[in-house]
Design an enzyme around this catalytic site. Sequence first.
Site, PDB file in Angstrom:
ATOM      1  N   GLN A  30       1.019  -0.196 -35.401  1.00 15.59           N
ATOM      2  CA  GLN A  30       0.984  -0.841 -34.095  1.00 15.59           C
ATOM      3  C   GLN A  30      -0.360  -0.705 -33.388  1.00 15.59           C
ATOM      4  O   GLN A  30      -0.772  -1.605 -32.654  1.00 15.59           O
ATOM      5  CB  GLN A  30       2.095  -0.277 -33.203  1.00 15.59           C
ATOM      6  CG  GLN A  30       2.230  -0.965 -31.850  1.00 15.59           C
ATOM      7  CD  GLN A  30       3.296  -0.323 -30.985  1.00 15.59           C
ATOM      8  OE1 GLN A  30       3.919   0.654 -31.365  1.00 15.59           O
ATOM      9  NE2 GLN A  30       3.494  -0.867 -29.804  1.00 15.59           N
ATOM     10  N   TYR A  43       6.404   6.174 -43.204  1.00 15.05           N
ATOM     11  CA  TYR A  43       5.836   5.485 -42.054  1.00 15.05           C
ATOM     12  C   TYR A  43       4.540   4.778 -42.458  1.00 15.05           C
ATOM     13  O   TYR A  43       3.585   5.409 -42.914  1.00 15.05           O
ATOM     14  CB  TYR A  43       5.552   6.444 -40.904  1.00 15.05           C
ATOM     15  CG  TYR A  43       6.774   7.103 -40.305  1.00 15.05           C
ATOM     16  CD1 TYR A  43       8.054   6.590 -40.500  1.00 15.05           C
ATOM     17  CD2 TYR A  43       6.652   8.252 -39.528  1.00 15.05           C
ATOM     18  CE1 TYR A  43       9.169   7.198 -39.944  1.00 15.05           C
ATOM     19  CE2 TYR A  43       7.766   8.867 -38.964  1.00 15.05           C
ATOM     20  CZ  TYR A  43       9.019   8.342 -39.186  1.00 15.05           C
ATOM     21  OH  TYR A  43      10.128   8.942 -38.638  1.00 15.05           O
ATOM     22  N   SER A  49      13.721   8.516 -30.572  1.00 20.07           N
ATOM     23  CA  SER A  49      14.020   7.352 -29.734  1.00 20.07           C
ATOM     24  C   SER A  49      14.748   7.712 -28.442  1.00 20.07           C
ATOM     25  O   SER A  49      15.709   7.036 -28.060  1.00 20.07           O
ATOM     26  CB  SER A  49      14.829   6.316 -30.520  1.00 20.07           C
ATOM     27  OG  SER A  49      14.680   5.021 -29.962  1.00 20.07           O
ATOM     28  N   PRO A  50      14.297   8.739 -27.722  1.00 21.11           N
ATOM     29  CA  PRO A  50      14.942   9.057 -26.444  1.00 21.11           C
ATOM     30  C   PRO A  50      14.754   7.960 -25.406  1.00 21.11           C
ATOM     31  O   PRO A  50      15.499   7.903 -24.419  1.00 21.11           O
ATOM     32  CB  PRO A  50      14.253  10.354 -26.018  1.00 21.11           C
ATOM     33  CG  PRO A  50      12.906  10.295 -26.666  1.00 21.11           C
ATOM     34  CD  PRO A  50      13.157   9.636 -28.000  1.00 21.11           C
ATOM     35  N   ALA A 103      14.914   4.764 -26.360  1.00 15.87           N
ATOM     36  CA  ALA A 103      15.525   3.586 -26.996  1.00 15.87           C
ATOM     37  C   ALA A 103      14.463   2.555 -27.372  1.00 15.87           C
ATOM     38  O   ALA A 103      14.557   1.373 -27.043  1.00 15.87           O
ATOM     39  CB  ALA A 103      16.576   2.964 -26.076  1.00 15.87           C
ATOM     40  N   LYS A 110      10.522  -2.133 -19.450  1.00 19.82           N
ATOM     41  CA  LYS A 110       9.514  -3.174 -19.686  1.00 19.82           C
ATOM     42  C   LYS A 110      10.116  -4.503 -20.149  1.00 19.82           C
ATOM     43  O   LYS A 110       9.462  -5.543 -20.067  1.00 19.82           O
ATOM     44  CB  LYS A 110       8.487  -2.692 -20.706  1.00 19.82           C
ATOM     45  CG  LYS A 110       9.014  -2.530 -22.121  1.00 19.82           C
ATOM     46  CD  LYS A 110       7.912  -2.126 -23.107  1.00 19.82           C
ATOM     47  CE  LYS A 110       7.384  -0.753 -22.813  1.00 19.82           C
ATOM     48  NZ  LYS A 110       6.421  -0.297 -23.850  1.00 19.82           N
ATOM     49  N   GLN A 131       0.912   6.971 -21.364  1.00 21.09           N
ATOM     50  CA  GLN A 131       2.345   7.120 -21.590  1.00 21.09           C
ATOM     51  C   GLN A 131       2.714   8.581 -21.789  1.00 21.09           C
ATOM     52  O   GLN A 131       3.745   9.047 -21.296  1.00 21.09           O
ATOM     53  CB  GLN A 131       2.768   6.297 -22.810  1.00 21.09           C
ATOM     54  CG  GLN A 131       2.640   4.792 -22.619  1.00 21.09           C
ATOM     55  CD  GLN A 131       2.859   4.026 -23.904  1.00 21.09           C
ATOM     56  OE1 GLN A 131       2.560   4.520 -25.002  1.00 21.09           O
ATOM     57  NE2 GLN A 131       3.365   2.819 -23.793  1.00 21.09           N
TER      58      GLN A 131
END
Length: 347
Positions: free
Chosen positions: A27, A54, A205-206, A208, A215, A291
């Site tokens: 990403q 990954y 993934s706390p 989600a 967002k 973040q």
Amino acid sequence: MEYVSAGASGLMVSRLVFGNALTHGDQIDDETARDCVHTALDLGITTFDTADVYADGRAEEVLGRILGGRLRSELVLCSKVGRSKRPDPNAGRLSRKHIFDSVHGSLRRLGTGYLDLYQAHRFDDRTPLEETLRAFADLVRGGEIRYVGVSEWSAAQLRAAAGPARDLGVPLVSNQPQYSILWRVIEAEVIPACDELGIGQLVWSPLAGGVLTGKYRPGGPLPPDSRAATRGGARSIGRWHYLGEDVLDVVGRLAPLAESAGLSLAQLALAWVLKNPSVTSAIVGASRPAQLRENLKALDTVLDDDLYARVNETADPVVRRDPALTEDPLGPAPARSGAPAAASAAR
């Protein structure tokens, strides 16, 4: 930063763990990845989670280059084995062959002589459990790994493995499940089993997949810099149906609760996860250093019981709780009853 024991072990991990699934080698570019990792280190994050699968190994390579030169004893490096998209019939297994091949590849890509925590990335019912555990025990004795954990194992699988693992001298110290305000499938069976067995939860993934940052808007376009706007991210988030309008509507109603407490929605979501005493750490990714700085503020927040109850009540209509939804790597992705799975995945 806070530091806690992984399960009943003596391994101390940071309360927030930096994870690089879907970011490093995919990403974000390497320079941004470096900025994020350096920010994590500056904030006191000592624990880093990755996996051989990954970005087909690139995530480990990027992380290894960035962490090179750091004092190794100050870091807790975690990787995983047991998933693969390669056609090799031995790939993606928890066989002795694949575990040994995988760990040596991970060590090479990460540029380290050992892993602090090596985790079985989903259960493999095609390999005898004893074979898997003996391979891990031999790696511990050989010095390639220090501790053993698993990811997304059911309560029955954890109970079956815990005794033999302990007998072999490699007790399971952690389980890495998905867990958030929206996804609570571990609460009914996995958490009670782990509490009994001394296994901590390093939850992924706390937020989600970023949905619990607010967002994404019902019916709105995907933000161009969001995880869901990437091919891998869209596949991951769509798989769990987090972009359905019913879910996004609930997320919108959680935002005022966060604001009333002086929190961002992301901080509320992380504080909610960390309020569970069975959760050791929350794994957070980042595509921007800011973040991580925002997420860190969640450690200063303990949700009061009233706010916690209001969050639960608001989210209740879309919460997934069925223990059977613990992911099976050999079967289809779990589908929510009545949900438009194909449409969700496409988004």
